[in-house]
Scaffold this active site. Structure first.
Site, PDB file in Angstrom:
ATOM      1  N   SER A  98       9.678  59.758 -32.757  1.00  0.00           N
ATOM      2  CA  SER A  98      10.565  59.489 -31.618  1.00  0.00           C
ATOM      3  C   SER A  98      11.432  60.705 -31.305  1.00  0.00           C
ATOM      4  O   SER A  98      12.673  60.607 -31.275  1.00  0.00           O
ATOM      5  CB  SER A  98      11.432  58.258 -31.881  1.00  0.00           C
ATOM      6  OG  SER A  98      10.666  57.082 -31.835  1.00  0.00           O
ATOM      7  N   PRO A  99      10.826  61.859 -31.049  1.00  0.00           N
ATOM      8  CA  PRO A  99      11.597  63.087 -30.818  1.00  0.00           C
ATOM      9  C   PRO A  99      12.397  63.119 -29.526  1.00  0.00           C
ATOM     10  O   PRO A  99      13.178  64.053 -29.319  1.00  0.00           O
ATOM     11  CB  PRO A  99      10.509  64.177 -30.821  1.00  0.00           C
ATOM     12  CG  PRO A  99       9.260  63.471 -30.412  1.00  0.00           C
ATOM     13  CD  PRO A  99       9.368  62.103 -31.023  1.00  0.00           C
ATOM     14  N   GLY A 127      19.270  56.438 -30.432  1.00  0.00           N
ATOM     15  CA  GLY A 127      19.400  55.150 -31.110  1.00  0.00           C
ATOM     16  C   GLY A 127      18.076  54.768 -31.756  1.00  0.00           C
ATOM     17  O   GLY A 127      17.260  55.607 -32.114  1.00  0.00           O
ATOM     18  N   PHE A 128      17.878  53.465 -31.888  1.00  0.00           N
ATOM     19  CA  PHE A 128      16.631  52.970 -32.462  1.00  0.00           C
ATOM     20  C   PHE A 128      15.814  52.339 -31.340  1.00  0.00           C
ATOM     21  O   PHE A 128      15.962  51.172 -31.027  1.00  0.00           O
ATOM     22  CB  PHE A 128      16.916  51.953 -33.574  1.00  0.00           C
ATOM     23  CG  PHE A 128      15.679  51.526 -34.337  1.00  0.00           C
ATOM     24  CD1 PHE A 128      15.045  52.398 -35.203  1.00  0.00           C
ATOM     25  CD2 PHE A 128      15.151  50.254 -34.181  1.00  0.00           C
ATOM     26  CE1 PHE A 128      13.923  52.013 -35.910  1.00  0.00           C
ATOM     27  CE2 PHE A 128      14.029  49.851 -34.871  1.00  0.00           C
ATOM     28  CZ  PHE A 128      13.405  50.736 -35.747  1.00  0.00           C
ATOM     29  N   TYR A 139      -0.329  49.735 -35.617  1.00  0.00           N
ATOM     30  CA  TYR A 139      -0.250  50.094 -34.201  1.00  0.00           C
ATOM     31  C   TYR A 139      -1.265  49.279 -33.400  1.00  0.00           C
ATOM     32  O   TYR A 139      -2.474  49.418 -33.574  1.00  0.00           O
ATOM     33  CB  TYR A 139      -0.506  51.580 -33.999  1.00  0.00           C
ATOM     34  CG  TYR A 139       0.571  52.489 -34.556  1.00  0.00           C
ATOM     35  CD1 TYR A 139       1.808  51.994 -34.957  1.00  0.00           C
ATOM     36  CD2 TYR A 139       0.353  53.857 -34.694  1.00  0.00           C
ATOM     37  CE1 TYR A 139       2.792  52.827 -35.475  1.00  0.00           C
ATOM     38  CE2 TYR A 139       1.331  54.702 -35.208  1.00  0.00           C
ATOM     39  CZ  TYR A 139       2.541  54.177 -35.597  1.00  0.00           C
ATOM     40  OH  TYR A 139       3.512  55.000 -36.113  1.00  0.00           O
ATOM     41  N   GLU A 195      16.167  52.818 -28.165  1.00  0.00           N
ATOM     42  CA  GLU A 195      17.024  52.395 -27.058  1.00  0.00           C
ATOM     43  C   GLU A 195      16.636  53.068 -25.752  1.00  0.00           C
ATOM     44  O   GLU A 195      17.082  52.673 -24.676  1.00  0.00           O
ATOM     45  CB  GLU A 195      18.488  52.693 -27.386  1.00  0.00           C
ATOM     46  CG  GLU A 195      19.029  51.857 -28.542  1.00  0.00           C
ATOM     47  CD  GLU A 195      20.475  52.206 -28.879  1.00  0.00           C
ATOM     48  OE1 GLU A 195      21.267  52.389 -27.924  1.00  0.00           O
ATOM     49  OE2 GLU A 195      20.807  52.299 -30.069  1.00  0.00           O
TER      50      GLU A 195
END
Length: 305
Positions: free
Chosen positions: A215-216, A220-221, A52, A223
């Site tokens: 990513s709650p 998509g990934f 990160y 998006e």
């Protein structure tokens, strides 16, 4: 904030984890305010990874929280390793060197939890076991887990690794919920019946592995977020309806949808916005009814057989 037990440990952790992936995208003053807000809200579990910001996020965190022994006692630190430029690496050498770098950047002597990041196709589980043993013996890591792994991948590790796998960080949101919805599409001929994860949800529940949704709010990934997005009118209408009933934000309801699942998940936030962080934490006080939970699911487009 409400807490749960992490995996098979005796560690009580907040039900919402604070993701620090974007800490390098805001200035120092805002970063300090963000971390302090988390602490004030009882959100004392901070999720990091060595990639990160190329390590900067861990450095910024240690700086703005003014890491000391007294501060360290009040927080729970989790970080991840295993992703390198253009490859994945679960070798003993890489795991050990990664942890040393993480500890140095976070200005601490130990991690509460270390997760192996994206699965390494060239993994030699004997090396992972040797690395975990050394890290445990040296007191550098207290608990271990994985990220984005299937049941078979975890079983392969467990054949050699003696430490319990306490967490599995997986992409999961209302719009990316196939690991949940596949459960009611058994033996069906639709796309939702396809097993894409080896039954990881039930596996983690059976083996007391805490699922940490990442990513709650994404669809998509990476998006974009589904909240207030015109691509999802029915879903947002339903979420807004429930939010009005509880007098909370749509963020709170979307997070509450994950927390309502009996798997006792620990979602990881991704926002650097102080108010949205508060809204995420507020979800620990909300308990959606069965009708509300299924109503959100069907509004998202999932069809009940």
């Amino acid at each position: 904030m409400r807490t749960i037990k992490l995996g098979t440990t005796d560690l009580d952790v907040p039900v919402v984890a604070v993701g620090c992936m974007r800490l390098d995208t805001i200035d120092r003053a805002d970063a300090q305010a963000f971390v302090q807000t988390a602490l004030d809200q009882g959100a004392t579990f901070f999720d990091h990874a060595d990639i990160y910001g190329g390590g900067k996020c861990e450095e910024i965190f240690a700086d703005v929280i003014e890491m000391s022994s007294s501060v360290r006692e009040k927080i729970i630190l989790q970080s991840k390793c295993g992703i390198r430029k253009d490859s994945f690496d679960f070798s003993k050498e890489h795991i050990l060197s990664s942890v040393d770098g993480i500890l140095k950047r976070l200005k601490t002597d130990y991690l509460d939890i270390l997760l192996l990041h994206r699965p390494d196709a060239l993994v030699e589980p004997e090396e992972v076991a040797a690395a975990f043993d050394q890290l445990e013996q040296e007191g550098k890591v207290r608990h271990f887990g994985v990220s984005n792994q299937t049941p078979r991948q975890i079983e392969l590790l467990k054949k050699f690794v003696k430490q319990p796998v306490v967490a599995n960080q997986l992409q999961l949101s209302i719009t990316n919920a196939s690991m949940i919805t596949r459960g009611w599409n058994v033996n069906m001929e639709n796309a939702e019946a396809v097993d894409r994860d080896g039954g990881i949800l039930d596996y983690c529940r059976l083996h007391d592995i805490t699922i940490q949704p990442w990513s709650p709010f994404q669809f998509g990934f990476f998006e974009g977020v589904f909240l207030d997005n015109p691509k999802f009118p029915e879903l947002n209408a339903k979420i807004d309806e429930i939010a009005a009933k509880y007098n909370v934000s749509n963020t709170t309801i979307a997070m509450g949808w994950l927390l309502r699942h009996p798997a006792k998940m620990q979602p990881v936030t991704g926002t650097m916005n102080v108010q949205r962080l508060k809204d995420c934490v507020k979800a620990s006080e909300i308990n959606l009814t069965r009708e509300e939970w299924y109503g959100v699911a069907t509004a998202a487009g999932y069809v009940l057989p």
